[in-house]
Design a protein around this motif. Structure first.
Motif, short mmCIF file in Angstrom:
data_model
loop_
_atom_site.label_atom_id
_atom_site.label_comp_id
_atom_site.label_asym_id
_atom_site.label_seq_id
_atom_site.Cartn_x
_atom_site.Cartn_y
_atom_site.Cartn_z
N SER A 1 -4.99 -0.63 -6.48
CA SER A 1 -4.90 -1.81 -5.61
C SER A 1 -4.02 -1.60 -4.39
O SER A 1 -4.06 -2.38 -3.44
N LEU A 2 -3.21 -0.54 -4.40
CA LEU A 2 -2.35 -0.25 -3.25
C LEU A 2 -3.14 0.27 -2.06
O LEU A 2 -2.74 0.11 -0.90
N LEU A 3 -4.26 0.93 -2.32
CA LEU A 3 -4.92 1.73 -1.28
C LEU A 3 -5.34 0.93 -0.05
O LEU A 3 -5.10 1.38 1.07
N PRO A 4 -5.95 -0.24 -0.19
CA PRO A 4 -6.37 -0.96 1.01
C PRO A 4 -5.23 -1.37 1.93
O PRO A 4 -5.45 -1.62 3.12
N GLY A 5 -4.01 -1.42 1.41
CA GLY A 5 -2.87 -1.83 2.21
C GLY A 5 -2.08 -0.69 2.82
O GLY A 5 -1.07 -0.92 3.50
N VAL A 6 -2.53 0.56 2.62
CA VAL A 6 -1.81 1.71 3.17
C VAL A 6 -2.06 1.77 4.67
O VAL A 6 -3.20 1.94 5.13
N ALA A 7 -0.99 1.64 5.46
CA ALA A 7 -1.14 1.53 6.91
C ALA A 7 -1.18 2.88 7.61
O ALA A 7 -1.72 2.99 8.72
N CYS A 8 -0.61 3.91 7.02
CA CYS A 8 -0.52 5.19 7.70
C CYS A 8 -1.79 6.02 7.52
O CYS A 8 -2.56 5.81 6.57
N PRO A 9 -2.03 6.99 8.40
CA PRO A 9 -3.17 7.88 8.22
C PRO A 9 -3.03 8.68 6.93
O PRO A 9 -1.92 9.03 6.50
N ALA A 10 -4.18 8.99 6.29
CA ALA A 10 -4.18 9.71 5.03
C ALA A 10 -5.17 10.87 5.07
O ALA A 10 -6.25 10.75 5.66
N LEU A 11 -4.78 11.97 4.46
CA LEU A 11 -5.69 13.08 4.19
C LEU A 11 -5.93 13.11 2.69
O LEU A 11 -4.98 13.16 1.90
N VAL A 12 -7.18 13.05 2.28
CA VAL A 12 -7.55 13.14 0.87
C VAL A 12 -8.29 14.46 0.70
O VAL A 12 -9.38 14.65 1.25
N LEU A 13 -7.70 15.37 -0.03
CA LEU A 13 -8.27 16.71 -0.20
C LEU A 13 -8.48 16.99 -1.67
O LEU A 13 -7.61 16.69 -2.50
N PRO B 1 -9.58 17.75 -13.69
CA PRO B 1 -8.71 16.62 -14.02
C PRO B 1 -8.84 15.44 -13.06
O PRO B 1 -8.76 14.28 -13.49
N THR B 2 -8.99 15.71 -11.76
CA THR B 2 -9.13 14.63 -10.77
C THR B 2 -10.34 14.96 -9.89
O THR B 2 -10.18 15.49 -8.80
N PRO B 3 -11.52 14.64 -10.35
CA PRO B 3 -12.76 15.12 -9.73
C PRO B 3 -13.05 14.53 -8.35
O PRO B 3 -12.46 13.51 -7.95
N PRO B 4 -13.96 15.17 -7.62
CA PRO B 4 -14.26 14.73 -6.25
C PRO B 4 -14.69 13.28 -6.12
O PRO B 4 -14.39 12.65 -5.10
N GLU B 5 -15.35 12.73 -7.13
CA GLU B 5 -15.75 11.32 -7.00
C GLU B 5 -14.54 10.40 -6.93
O GLU B 5 -14.57 9.36 -6.28
N HIS B 6 -13.44 10.79 -7.60
CA HIS B 6 -12.21 10.01 -7.49
C HIS B 6 -11.67 10.09 -6.06
O HIS B 6 -11.20 9.09 -5.51
N ALA B 7 -11.71 11.27 -5.49
CA ALA B 7 -11.24 11.45 -4.11
C ALA B 7 -12.08 10.64 -3.14
O ALA B 7 -11.55 10.01 -2.21
N ARG B 8 -13.39 10.63 -3.35
CA ARG B 8 -14.26 9.85 -2.46
C ARG B 8 -13.93 8.36 -2.53
O ARG B 8 -13.88 7.68 -1.50
N ARG B 9 -13.68 7.87 -3.73
CA ARG B 9 -13.36 6.45 -3.86
C ARG B 9 -12.00 6.13 -3.22
O ARG B 9 -11.83 5.07 -2.61
N MET B 10 -11.04 7.05 -3.34
CA MET B 10 -9.76 6.85 -2.67
C MET B 10 -9.94 6.79 -1.16
O MET B 10 -9.40 5.90 -0.49
#
Length: 231
Positions: free
Chosen positions: A167-179, A186-195
């Motif tokens: 629930s935090l993600l939509p409120g993150v104001a700074c630029p983000a790199l998701v790699l 353990p943390t598959p690409p579909e999780h990264a896509r949703r983030m």
């Protein structure tokens, strides 16, 4: 010339600063520091410790468990984080199977069975083409033993009990790199896509032929992505 933005790295479970050795060298050691995530058994306490020791404003880079800490830093002090890089991590809760696996590993750590923990986890952490890479395996094993059984148990307890983070993600104001590594188990690409979709300002990078430990499986590629994102 503008002053370079300080960078705080947060390693993953059972990992040390060596996880980011290539990236720190590429970005410049003077601007980088690695948070100590071994002393506390809650994500909140680790985040508070990081904030107490970090510069007033900084870029934050977290891999796996480091991403969980990054989310908590963003919850507590979003105004201090100029940019955030979320590497091979997830904002989603563990499955029941995952929680059971964590409890088993905590029990093994409390019996000081670090060798058994390494044998049980290394194959999940790297791309299957790297399972017989002796140099890579030695590095992962050395980081685990440098962390130690007691600190590993604290880290795993913190992960097991981590708060809800999606629930935090939509409120993150700074630029983000998701790699993420293409073959991260353990943390598959579909999780990264949703983030990346949930974050207001995010760039998603998927590295082919890479597993969960992207910074040491594909150090040059990760360093290049971080340098472009931070500078």
């Amino acid at each position: 010339m503008a002053k370079e933005l300080p960078v705080v790295f947060v390693p993953g479970l059972g990992c040390t600063a060596r996880l980011f050795a290539h990236q720190i060298a590429a970005l410049g050691e003077a601007r980088c520091r690695v948070a100590d995530h071994t002393r506390h058994d809650t994500i909140g306490a680790i985040a508070d410790s990081l904030l107490a020791e970090a510069p007033e404003r900084f870029a934050l880079v977290g891999l796996s468990m480091g991403g969980y800490v990054a989310f908590e830093v963003l919850r507590r002090a979003p105004e201090r984080v100029a940019r955030v890089a979320l590497l091979d991590t997830t904002a989603e809760p563990d499955t029941d199977e995952g929680r059971d696996r964590r409890r088993t590993l905590i029990a093994a750590a409390r019996r000081n069975k670090l060798g058994a923990i390494h044998q049980a986890t290394f194959g999940r952490y790297v791309d299957r083409t790297r399972e017989n890479d002796a140099e890579l395996e030695a590095l992962v094993r050395e980081m685990l033993f440098a962390t130690g059984a007691e600190a590993f148990a604290r880290q795993m307890t913190a992960i097991l009990d981590r708060p809800e983070q999606a629930s935090l993600l939509p409120g993150v104001a700074c630029p983000a790199l998701v790699l993420v590594g293409e073959n991260d188990l353990p943390t598959p690409p579909e999780h990264a896509r949703r983030m990346a979709q949930a974050l207001p300002d995010a760039r998603l990078v998927t590295l082919p032929g890479v597993g969960h430990l992207s910074t040491i499986e594909a150090p040059e590629a990760v360093s290049a992505e971080l340098a472009a994102f931070l500078d």
